[in-house]
Design a protein around this motif. Sequence first.
Motif, mmCIF file in Angstrom:
data_model
loop_
_atom_site.group_PDB
_atom_site.id
_atom_site.type_symbol
_atom_site.label_atom_id
_atom_site.label_comp_id
_atom_site.label_asym_id
_atom_site.label_seq_id
_atom_site.Cartn_x
_atom_site.Cartn_y
_atom_site.Cartn_z
ATOM 1 N N PRO A 74 28.133 58.704 44.288
ATOM 2 C CA PRO A 74 29.412 58.235 43.940
ATOM 3 C C PRO A 74 29.613 56.860 44.229
ATOM 4 N N PRO A 75 30.791 56.399 43.439
ATOM 5 C CA PRO A 75 31.071 54.750 43.512
ATOM 6 C C PRO A 75 31.758 54.594 45.083
ATOM 7 N N GLN A 76 31.877 53.572 45.724
ATOM 8 C CA GLN A 76 32.327 53.401 47.100
ATOM 9 C C GLN A 76 33.805 52.825 46.881
ATOM 10 N N ASP A 77 34.335 52.158 45.512
ATOM 11 C CA ASP A 77 35.472 51.695 45.631
ATOM 12 C C ASP A 77 36.310 52.395 44.996
ATOM 13 N N VAL A 78 35.954 53.717 44.578
ATOM 14 C CA VAL A 78 37.167 54.481 43.376
ATOM 15 C C VAL A 78 37.056 55.905 44.414
ATOM 16 N N ASP A 79 38.198 56.354 44.487
ATOM 17 C CA ASP A 79 38.545 57.723 45.334
ATOM 18 C C ASP A 79 39.412 58.250 44.136
#
Length: 228
Positions: A141-146
């Motif tokens: 998963p991306p680290q900067d998008v939640d």
Amino acid sequence: MLVASFLLHAASLFVFQATVPRSEGSRERSAVIYYLLPESPEAVRIAPVLAASDPALFSSAKIFGREAWQLPKTPYVASFDKESPALAPLPAPPLRQFLPPDPGVAPVAAAEFVPKPSPHLPAAPTAVRFGGALEGRSWTPPQDVDVSTLLASPQQVLAPAEFLVAVSPDGLPMHLFPQRSSGNENLDRAALQYLAGCRFAALPAEQAPAWGTATFVWGADARQGGQR
């Protein structure tokens, strides 16, 4: 000049013999009836032609004696009256996730539809499920998008958001097509940004992109703003 013109026209009429065409009326011919004597040479000669032109020869009734007034009745029955086609059964109606409110019933407060987490069981977080060719393929998963950082209204019923995803052999998302909305545009936009930042395991042996589906099942964190 007038005299010269007259002489030229006169010479032309004399040379070409120009005359006005005469109109002839149409010559209408009346019907002619020939009486042939029986057993005469003319009657014997025309008998085969008359026999071949007899319409009774081409009739399906095959009436002999040329008694046309005694033709049998052939009632016509339409094909839709003779045959009753077997209709296939109707498919089962699809399961509707959200039913519209009955106009005859008083509306129920939307807060009653909000599930209350049990004090003994932790609330399920938002999960992403991949299907198709992406099922079982490892991903990061991306680290900067939640997606859970966006707050939805506690009174809004969220549907699972579904996307059609194409991933290159290098593991990069190439195409993202929304298939079903959650009912919240902000969450759909965040889910789209989340998928664009995902990285999948590379498959160098593959040449064509892998197509699959990504379904976001929203949990309590999408309403409370908790961390994934």
